[in-house]
Design a protein around this motif. Sequence first.
Motif, PDB file in Angstrom:
ATOM      1  N   TRP A  15      -4.789  -6.890 -49.369  1.00 10.17           N
ATOM      2  CA  TRP A  15      -6.199  -7.284 -49.383  1.00 10.17           C
ATOM      3  C   TRP A  15      -6.343  -8.792 -49.165  1.00 10.17           C
ATOM      4  CZ3 TRP A  15      -4.637  -4.487 -54.058  1.00 10.17           C
ATOM      5  CH2 TRP A  15      -4.112  -5.308 -55.045  1.00 10.17           C
ATOM      6  N   LEU A 101      -9.898  -4.600 -48.578  1.00 18.45           N
ATOM      7  CA  LEU A 101      -8.612  -4.223 -47.993  1.00 18.45           C
ATOM      8  C   LEU A 101      -8.469  -4.792 -46.595  1.00 18.45           C
ATOM      9  CD1 LEU A 101      -8.141  -0.458 -48.910  1.00 18.45           C
ATOM     10  CD2 LEU A 101      -7.393  -2.484 -50.163  1.00 18.45           C
ATOM     11  N   GLU A 106      -4.634   1.288 -45.733  1.00 21.87           N
ATOM     12  CA  GLU A 106      -4.665   2.613 -46.355  1.00 21.87           C
ATOM     13  C   GLU A 106      -3.969   3.657 -45.475  1.00 21.87           C
ATOM     14  OE1 GLU A 106      -8.283   3.563 -48.339  1.00 21.87           O
ATOM     15  OE2 GLU A 106      -7.135   4.998 -49.545  1.00 21.87           O
ATOM     16  N   GLU A 107      -4.125   3.532 -44.188  1.00 18.06           N
ATOM     17  CA  GLU A 107      -3.487   4.451 -43.240  1.00 18.06           C
ATOM     18  C   GLU A 107      -1.950   4.391 -43.385  1.00 18.06           C
ATOM     19  OE1 GLU A 107      -4.511   3.281 -39.259  1.00 18.06           O
ATOM     20  OE2 GLU A 107      -2.803   4.387 -38.426  1.00 18.06           O
ATOM     21  N   LEU A 109      -0.230   3.369 -46.052  1.00 18.98           N
ATOM     22  CA  LEU A 109       0.174   3.907 -47.350  1.00 18.98           C
ATOM     23  C   LEU A 109       0.115   5.429 -47.351  1.00 18.98           C
ATOM     24  CD1 LEU A 109      -1.577   1.326 -49.708  1.00 18.98           C
ATOM     25  CD2 LEU A 109       0.834   1.417 -49.063  1.00 18.98           C
ATOM     26  N   GLN A 110      -0.914   5.978 -46.717  1.00 18.96           N
ATOM     27  CA  GLN A 110      -1.033   7.435 -46.606  1.00 18.96           C
ATOM     28  C   GLN A 110       0.182   8.023 -45.891  1.00 18.96           C
ATOM     29  OE1 GLN A 110      -4.769   8.169 -44.663  1.00 18.96           O
ATOM     30  NE2 GLN A 110      -5.848   8.271 -46.610  1.00 18.96           N
ATOM     31  N   HIS A 113       3.420   7.477 -48.219  1.00 15.89           N
ATOM     32  CA  HIS A 113       3.345   8.079 -49.549  1.00 15.89           C
ATOM     33  C   HIS A 113       3.978   9.478 -49.534  1.00 15.89           C
ATOM     34  CE1 HIS A 113       1.830   8.959 -53.518  1.00 15.89           C
ATOM     35  NE2 HIS A 113       1.220  10.034 -53.074  1.00 15.89           N
ATOM     36  N   SER A 136      -9.182  -1.820 -55.729  1.00 13.71           N
ATOM     37  CA  SER A 136      -8.745  -1.463 -54.370  1.00 13.71           C
ATOM     38  C   SER A 136      -8.666   0.059 -54.178  1.00 13.71           C
ATOM     39  CB  SER A 136      -7.355  -2.051 -54.084  1.00 13.71           C
ATOM     40  OG  SER A 136      -6.350  -1.316 -54.765  1.00 13.71           O
ATOM     41  N   LYS A 137      -8.566   0.773 -55.293  1.00 14.36           N
ATOM     42  CA  LYS A 137      -8.386   2.230 -55.299  1.00 14.36           C
ATOM     43  C   LYS A 137      -7.077   2.662 -54.636  1.00 14.36           C
ATOM     44  CE  LYS A 137     -13.284   3.412 -55.653  1.00 14.36           C
ATOM     45  NZ  LYS A 137     -13.884   2.076 -55.673  1.00 14.36           N
ATOM     46  N   LEU A 138      -6.133   1.742 -54.515  1.00 11.64           N
ATOM     47  CA  LEU A 138      -4.846   2.066 -53.887  1.00 11.64           C
ATOM     48  C   LEU A 138      -3.807   2.538 -54.900  1.00 11.64           C
ATOM     49  CD1 LEU A 138      -4.418  -0.936 -51.388  1.00 11.64           C
ATOM     50  CD2 LEU A 138      -5.232   1.374 -50.873  1.00 11.64           C
ATOM     51  N   TYR A 141      -1.244   5.563 -54.615  1.00 12.47           N
ATOM     52  CA  TYR A 141      -0.162   5.544 -53.620  1.00 12.47           C
ATOM     53  C   TYR A 141       1.138   4.988 -54.187  1.00 12.47           C
ATOM     54  CZ  TYR A 141      -3.735   6.318 -50.072  1.00 12.47           C
ATOM     55  OH  TYR A 141      -4.750   6.852 -49.328  1.00 12.47           O
TER      56      TYR A 141
END
Length: 227
Positions: A15, A101, A106-107, A109-110, A113, A136-138, A141
């Motif tokens: 971020w 972010l 996020e892509e 980490l998805q 993960h 961050s809602k991360l 992950y």
Amino acid sequence: MNKKIIAFDADDTLWHNEPYFDEAQERFCALFQDLASSQEILGMILNHQVKNLPLYGFGIKAFTLSMIETALKLTQNNINGTGIEKIIAIGRDLLEKPVELLPNVEEVLQELHGKYKLVVATKGDLKDQHRKLHDSKLGPYFHHIEVLSDKTELDYTKMLARLECQPEDFVMIGNSLKSDVLPILNIGGTGIHIPYLTTWEYEKIDFEIEHEKFTALTDIKEVIALF
Ligand SMILES: [Mg+2]
């Protein structure tokens, strides 16, 4: 790459962070523009920060104390309570900045993960870094969150021992060559550098890294193709 743990730095890797500090420093400079140039003031803050690192460590609270010490110096100890209050407000505002972010984080980490153990390895204020991770809602992950007081070889060696991970099975990804890459290479791990728009003076290095376990990328989305 066949690795066991992939660790990510947080500030300016997952971020945005540094622009908030730049903005805070601009506000500070504006308060004392009659006493010194912005360039002089920024140099003074940095000097105080570096001098204070062994005692205060990294993060916003340490930064706030260094701003106060700079203000005392600038005013020859003549700053009043209202002035100190304004500096504290600059620090408090930093602690409430939104977490934005970086693109493609996020892509990535998805994608990773479930295939790898993912870790956040960051330095800074414990409470502030936990706040940012929450906002961050991360969090889901990551297998493990580590807020380090510094990112020296010894700090990383201790972290790897806690994670029961050998350096050759460990990758660190971050925006700072000095903190996220060099110490990891020196202990036998793999370092991936993704530069951010701007780098804090303290984190700059003035040489090129050439190492078989070093990879330089331009965007975090390129991480996917490496694993
Ligand atoms: Mg960083």
